[in-house]
Design a protein around this motif. Structure first.
Motif: not given
Length: 100
Positions: A49-61
């Motif tokens: 996730l860091d490598f791809l520069d993704y951010e985890e997002v909660e389902e509600e968000e």
């Protein structure tokens, strides 16, 4: 300034590190150490996730973002004449990687 060679070397090092994590997880699974393997895989997920520069997002968000109205695009002017579409050139099949 980072040179292209340095950038590729950094990428190579990061990917090699992730591959090592996969190998470690597989070794732990072979030794029936499932919990430890799961920790390594969770760390690998974070690294990817860091490598791809993704951010985890909660389902509600994510649902809230998806429900936001999109900006209306300016209406396009109709074209005077529709040009005939050209067929896309045929793609060459991807070369198969060589086995070592």
């Amino acid at each position: 300034m980072v040179t292209l060679g340095t950038a590729f070397e950094d990428l190579d090092n990061e990917l090699e590190s992730m591959l090592d994590m996969v190998s470690e997880a597989l070794d732990l699974l072979e030794k029936n150490k499932k919990d430890e393997a799961m920790e390594v895989l969770a760390d690998l997920e974070d690294a990817l996730l860091d490598f791809l520069d993704y951010e985890e997002v909660e389902e509600e968000e994510a649902a809230a973002v998806a429900e936001q109205p999109k900006k209306a695009a300016a209406p396009k002017k109709p074209a005077a004449k529709a040009a005939p579409k050209k067929a896309a050139p045929a793609k060459k099949p991807a070369a198969k990687p060589k086995k070592k």
